[in-house]
Design an enzyme around this catalytic site. Sequence first.
Site, PDB file in Angstrom:
ATOM      1  CB  CYS A 224     -15.764 -13.133  40.113  1.00  0.00           C
ATOM      2  SG  CYS A 224     -14.480 -14.345  40.445  1.00  0.00           S
TER       3      CYS A 224
ATOM      4  CG  ASP B 121     -14.540 -14.567  48.635  1.00  0.00           C
ATOM      5  OD1 ASP B 121     -13.778 -15.506  48.315  1.00  0.00           O
ATOM      6  OD2 ASP B 121     -14.931 -13.716  47.822  1.00  0.00           O
TER       7      ASP B 121
ATOM      8  CG  HIS C 235     -15.801 -15.628  45.234  1.00  0.00           C
ATOM      9  ND1 HIS C 235     -15.194 -14.404  45.328  1.00  0.00           N
ATOM     10  CD2 HIS C 235     -15.801 -15.940  43.912  1.00  0.00           C
ATOM     11  CE1 HIS C 235     -14.829 -13.989  44.132  1.00  0.00           C
ATOM     12  NE2 HIS C 235     -15.190 -14.908  43.252  1.00  0.00           N
TER      13      HIS C 235
END
Length: 289
Positions: A168, A225, A258
Site C-alpha cells: 500500500c 482495487d 486493495h
Amino acid sequence: MNHRAEFDSLLPPITFDRRSFIASMVAGGFALATHPVVAQTTITTDSEGLDTGIVEIESDGFKLPAYFARPKTGENFPVVLVIQEIFGVHAYIQDVCRRLAKQGYLAVAPALHARQGDASQIANVQQILSEIVSKVSDTQVLRDLDHTLAWAGKNKGNTQRAAITGFCWGGRITWLYAAHNPNLKAGVAWYGNFMGNPSANQPKRVVDVLPELKVPVLGLYGEADSGIPMKDVEAAREVLKTAGNTKSEIVTYKEAPHAFHADYRPSYRKEPADDGWKRLLAWLKANGV
C-alpha cells in the site's frame, strides 16, 4: 488564505516518545484503525531458527526504530527492506519479515513514520493520513532507507544483494526507492498508488519516476482495487513500455481488492496473496537476491 495550514498551526506538535513507540512495536499489536482483526485468517510465523528484534538505526541524528529478522546461523545474508502500510510496523509487517528470514534473508522494516507519530494509537484512518502520513516527506523516507540498508550491511547483511518490498503506502515507496537506488537488485510493490496529487512532501508520483527506473520491479495489483483503478495500472504499463523497460512487470488479479495480501484484514484473498508471495520469492531469486 490556507485554512488547512492555519488549522494545523493550532494543533499541538506531535512528539516522538521513544519508549512508548518501541513498546508498541515490541508488543506487536495492530493499529487501532485496523480493528477488527480477522483472527481466523491471520498468519503467524514463529521465530524458531531466527534472530529477531527491535533495533534503533542512526539516521540523520534520529534513532529510527526498526524490526529485523534473519537466520540465527550464518552471515552475508541477502537483504530485503520491508516497507509498512500507513498503520506502522505492526504484527503483520513483522511477520512478513520472519517469513522472509525463513527463506534465508535478512529482512528489516524501519518505522518510517516514527518522527511524525505513532499510528498504533489512532483509531481513525483519516486522522492517520492527515496527522502523520501527510507530514512524512519522500526525501526523509529515502534517506531513512539508505541508512537502514547501511545498517543491514553492518549486521550480517550483503547489501550487494539487496531488494525492497512494500504494501500500500509501502508499495508506492518501493517504486520510488527503486528509482532512487539503482544498486538494488529487485523490488516487489504490492498495490502502491501510481498517481495521486503531488505535494511539498510528496512531489513526485510513481508514474513520474518510472521512465528512469533501472531496477527490475514486480508490481502486484488487484483489479477490484477501488483506490487504484485499472486505467492507472494500464497507464503505468504504458510508461514502462515507452521507456523500453522490459525488466519490470505488473501483474493483476481479477476480483482482488486493495490490500489482498493483508491477512489480518477483511480484504485478504488467499489465492492472489499466495500467488503473489510465490512470485515475490521467484522474482528475488531470478534477479540475484
